[in-house]
Design a protein around this motif. Structure first.
Motif, PDB file in Angstrom:
ATOM      1  N   ALA A  52       0.836  -1.204   0.000  1.00 25.27           N
ATOM      2  CA  ALA A  52       0.000   0.000   0.000  1.00 25.27           C
ATOM      3  C   ALA A  52       0.869   1.251   0.000  1.00 25.27           C
ATOM      4  O   ALA A  52       2.089   1.189   0.011  1.00 25.27           O
ATOM      5  N   GLY A  53       0.217   2.395  -0.004  1.00 19.93           N
ATOM      6  CA  GLY A  53       0.962   3.637  -0.088  1.00 19.93           C
ATOM      7  C   GLY A  53       1.312   4.263   1.252  1.00 19.93           C
ATOM      8  O   GLY A  53       2.147   5.150   1.325  1.00 19.93           O
ATOM      9  N   ILE A  54       0.656   3.805   2.319  1.00 17.74           N
ATOM     10  CA  ILE A  54       0.826   4.442   3.621  1.00 17.74           C
ATOM     11  C   ILE A  54       1.515   3.460   4.562  1.00 17.74           C
ATOM     12  O   ILE A  54       1.023   2.345   4.760  1.00 17.74           O
ATOM     13  N   TRP A  55       2.633   3.864   5.130  1.00 19.55           N
ATOM     14  CA  TRP A  55       3.358   2.929   6.005  1.00 19.55           C
ATOM     15  C   TRP A  55       3.267   3.419   7.456  1.00 19.55           C
ATOM     16  O   TRP A  55       3.746   4.495   7.800  1.00 19.55           O
ATOM     17  N   ASN A  56       2.647   2.585   8.260  1.00 18.26           N
ATOM     18  CA  ASN A  56       2.418   2.895   9.672  1.00 18.26           C
ATOM     19  C   ASN A  56       3.142   1.890  10.563  1.00 18.26           C
ATOM     20  O   ASN A  56       2.572   0.869  10.937  1.00 18.26           O
ATOM     21  N   PRO A  57       4.388   2.167  10.934  1.00 15.23           N
ATOM     22  CA  PRO A  57       5.087   1.223  11.819  1.00 15.23           C
ATOM     23  C   PRO A  57       4.371   1.160  13.174  1.00 15.23           C
ATOM     24  O   PRO A  57       3.875   2.182  13.659  1.00 15.23           O
ATOM     25  N   SER A  58       4.345  -0.045  13.774  1.00 15.07           N
ATOM     26  CA  SER A  58       3.561  -0.205  15.005  1.00 15.07           C
ATOM     27  C   SER A  58       4.157   0.590  16.166  1.00 15.07           C
ATOM     28  O   SER A  58       3.439   0.999  17.074  1.00 15.07           O
ATOM     29  N   ASP A  59       5.470   0.832  16.164  1.00 15.15           N
ATOM     30  CA  ASP A  59       6.060   1.542  17.305  1.00 15.15           C
ATOM     31  C   ASP A  59       6.040   3.065  17.129  1.00 15.15           C
ATOM     32  O   ASP A  59       6.496   3.796  17.996  1.00 15.15           O
ATOM     33  N   LEU A  60       5.525   3.549  16.008  1.00  9.32           N
ATOM     34  CA  LEU A  60       5.422   5.002  15.829  1.00  9.32           C
ATOM     35  C   LEU A  60       3.968   5.466  16.003  1.00  9.32           C
ATOM     36  O   LEU A  60       3.029   4.709  15.757  1.00  9.32           O
ATOM     37  N   ASN A  61       3.820   6.694  16.409  1.00 11.53           N
ATOM     38  CA  ASN A  61       2.496   7.223  16.744  1.00 11.53           C
ATOM     39  C   ASN A  61       1.668   7.609  15.514  1.00 11.53           C
ATOM     40  O   ASN A  61       0.471   7.802  15.618  1.00 11.53           O
ATOM     41  N   ALA A  62       2.349   7.794  14.411  1.00 10.89           N
ATOM     42  CA  ALA A  62       1.649   8.214  13.198  1.00 10.89           C
ATOM     43  C   ALA A  62       2.391   7.645  11.991  1.00 10.89           C
ATOM     44  O   ALA A  62       3.487   7.090  12.131  1.00 10.89           O
ATOM     45  N   THR A  63       1.777   7.819  10.833  1.00  6.73           N
ATOM     46  CA  THR A  63       2.372   7.365   9.573  1.00  6.73           C
ATOM     47  C   THR A  63       3.821   7.832   9.449  1.00  6.73           C
ATOM     48  O   THR A  63       4.166   8.945   9.860  1.00  6.73           O
ATOM     49  N   LEU A 106      -0.320  15.415  15.613  1.00  3.49           N
ATOM     50  CA  LEU A 106       0.913  15.414  16.403  1.00  3.49           C
ATOM     51  C   LEU A 106       2.037  16.219  15.748  1.00  3.49           C
ATOM     52  O   LEU A 106       3.061  16.470  16.378  1.00  3.49           O
ATOM     53  N   GLY A 107       1.850  16.615  14.494  1.00  6.20           N
ATOM     54  CA  GLY A 107       2.890  17.407  13.814  1.00  6.20           C
ATOM     55  C   GLY A 107       4.169  16.636  13.539  1.00  6.20           C
ATOM     56  O   GLY A 107       5.247  17.219  13.449  1.00  6.20           O
ATOM     57  N   LEU A 108       4.051  15.324  13.406  1.00  9.95           N
ATOM     58  CA  LEU A 108       5.245  14.508  13.165  1.00  9.95           C
ATOM     59  C   LEU A 108       5.647  14.573  11.686  1.00  9.95           C
ATOM     60  O   LEU A 108       4.794  14.533  10.806  1.00  9.95           O
ATOM     61  N   PRO A 109       6.948  14.693  11.427  1.00 10.74           N
ATOM     62  CA  PRO A 109       7.404  14.785  10.031  1.00 10.74           C
ATOM     63  C   PRO A 109       7.266  13.461   9.288  1.00 10.74           C
ATOM     64  O   PRO A 109       7.441  12.390   9.876  1.00 10.74           O
ATOM     65  N   LEU A 110       6.966  13.546   8.014  1.00 15.75           N
ATOM     66  CA  LEU A 110       6.767  12.352   7.184  1.00 15.75           C
ATOM     67  C   LEU A 110       7.773  12.308   6.039  1.00 15.75           C
ATOM     68  O   LEU A 110       8.424  13.302   5.734  1.00 15.75           O
ATOM     69  N   ILE A 111       7.812  11.156   5.410  1.00 13.09           N
ATOM     70  CA  ILE A 111       8.642  10.975   4.212  1.00 13.09           C
ATOM     71  C   ILE A 111       7.695  10.736   3.033  1.00 13.09           C
ATOM     72  O   ILE A 111       6.830   9.865   3.102  1.00 13.09           O
ATOM     73  N   LEU A 112       7.872  11.530   2.004  1.00 11.79           N
ATOM     74  CA  LEU A 112       7.084  11.340   0.783  1.00 11.79           C
ATOM     75  C   LEU A 112       7.979  10.612  -0.218  1.00 11.79           C
ATOM     76  O   LEU A 112       9.084  11.070  -0.521  1.00 11.79           O
TER      77      LEU A 112
END
Ligand SMILES: [Zn+2]
Length: 296
Positions: A52-63, A106-112
């Motif tokens: 899929a396009g969205i990666w949500n690791p279980s130990d992180l709070n957001a994508t 949460l304002g967490l930075p993402l990787i596109l």
């Protein structure tokens, strides 16, 4: 269990530093293999979803990462003045989309991750999810930290609009141009064949200020830093038939090995072309540029 927020920020920071290193080594891209098995603090981490396009690791709070693939099932390539509209995953509003919305809260930075070719991505980071819209099933991504806190991205003032457009150029279009050109030339300088991604640039043949100076591979050349600077300053020219010409004055100088081997000995050699015809430099563009070299 998700990490506390400080640890979450710190881990993202480490992942992005590692990603920057890998990207720079290769001249602007990372492979799916690298994204599947990234070493962080002696541990192997996946930073791209398997399918899929969205990666949500279980130990992180957001994508952590979102994938934009022009061939994918999502209409997610919508870029507008420094912002990128990313479509939710199909199906329920919940599921993977929940953590995408958490990234806004949460304002967490993402990787596109921009898909360049199968298994090859141009990573853009950090980007920030700034707003979600459950009705439109879209999330708005700011491509730059400075665009995060603007209240009404739809109605930017003229100066801000210009700034936002430059942001899109700098954060999306230029990295894609750079990666596409360097990749077409197999990560080597077309003049001297130097193969270090960190020392390579994608040079425009027609400058980007020129009306035909489009950021397409056929208007680009993969050049090492010194040959890029020499090309831009018309100390080095490339004939439309691909033969390198060094400025006459420079040919007459006496100096150390950079001048002798790096420049003078390149005179009358042929550039190395991309294997694929469609990626080779446009003859029109080379002609136009060579005229500038001769006139200088
Ligand atoms: Zn070179």
């Amino acid at each position: 269990m998700a990490l506390d927020l400080d640890a979450d920020f710190a881990l993202r920071d480490q992942i992005m530093k590692r990603l920057a290193y890998l990207r720079d080594q290769s001249g602007g891209v990372v492979t799916r293999d690298q994204l599947t098995d990234l070493e962080i603090n002696g541990q192997r981490r996946r930073i791209i979803d398997q399918s899929a396009g969205i990666w949500n690791p279980s130990d992180l709070n957001a994508t952590l990462s979102i994938l934009s693939s022009p061939t994918g099932p999502y209409d997610d390539g919508q870029v507008e003045g420094g912002y990128f509209r990313y479509d939710y995953k199909t199906g329920s509003i919940g599921g993977s989309n929940t953590k995408l919305r958490r990234a806004v809260e949460l304002g967490l930075p993402l990787i596109l991750l921009l898909k360049l070719k199968p298994g090859i991505f141009v990573p853009v980071f950090p980007v920030f999810a700034v707003r979600y819209d459950d009705d439109a099933r879209q999330i708005l991504i700011a491509l730059d930290e400075s665009l995060r806190f603007i209240e009404h991205p739809e109605t930017l003032s003229e100066p801000l609009k210009r700034y936002a457009e430059q942001t899109t150029l700098r954060r999306l279009h230029q990295p894609v141009f750079r990666a596409s050109v360097i990749r077409a030339y197999h990560t080597q300088c077309t003049v001297c064949r130097l193969k270090h991604g960190v020392l390579l640039d994608a040079a425009h043949i027609r400058p980007d200020a020129h009306e035909s100076g489009l950021p397409v591979v056929s208007n680009g050349l993969s050049l090492c830093k010194i040959h890029h600077a020499a090309y831009d300053q018309n100390l080095l020219g490339i004939r439309p038939d691909g033969v390198v010409q060094i400025n006459q004055d420079l040919l007459g100088e006496t100096d150390g090995p950079m001048l002798k081997y790096g420049l003078q000995q390149m005179h009358q050699t042929s550039i190395t072309l991309p294997r694929r015809k469609i990626e080779r430099p446009s003859t029109d563009a080379l002609e136009w540029r060579y005229e500038q070299f001769k006139a200088s």
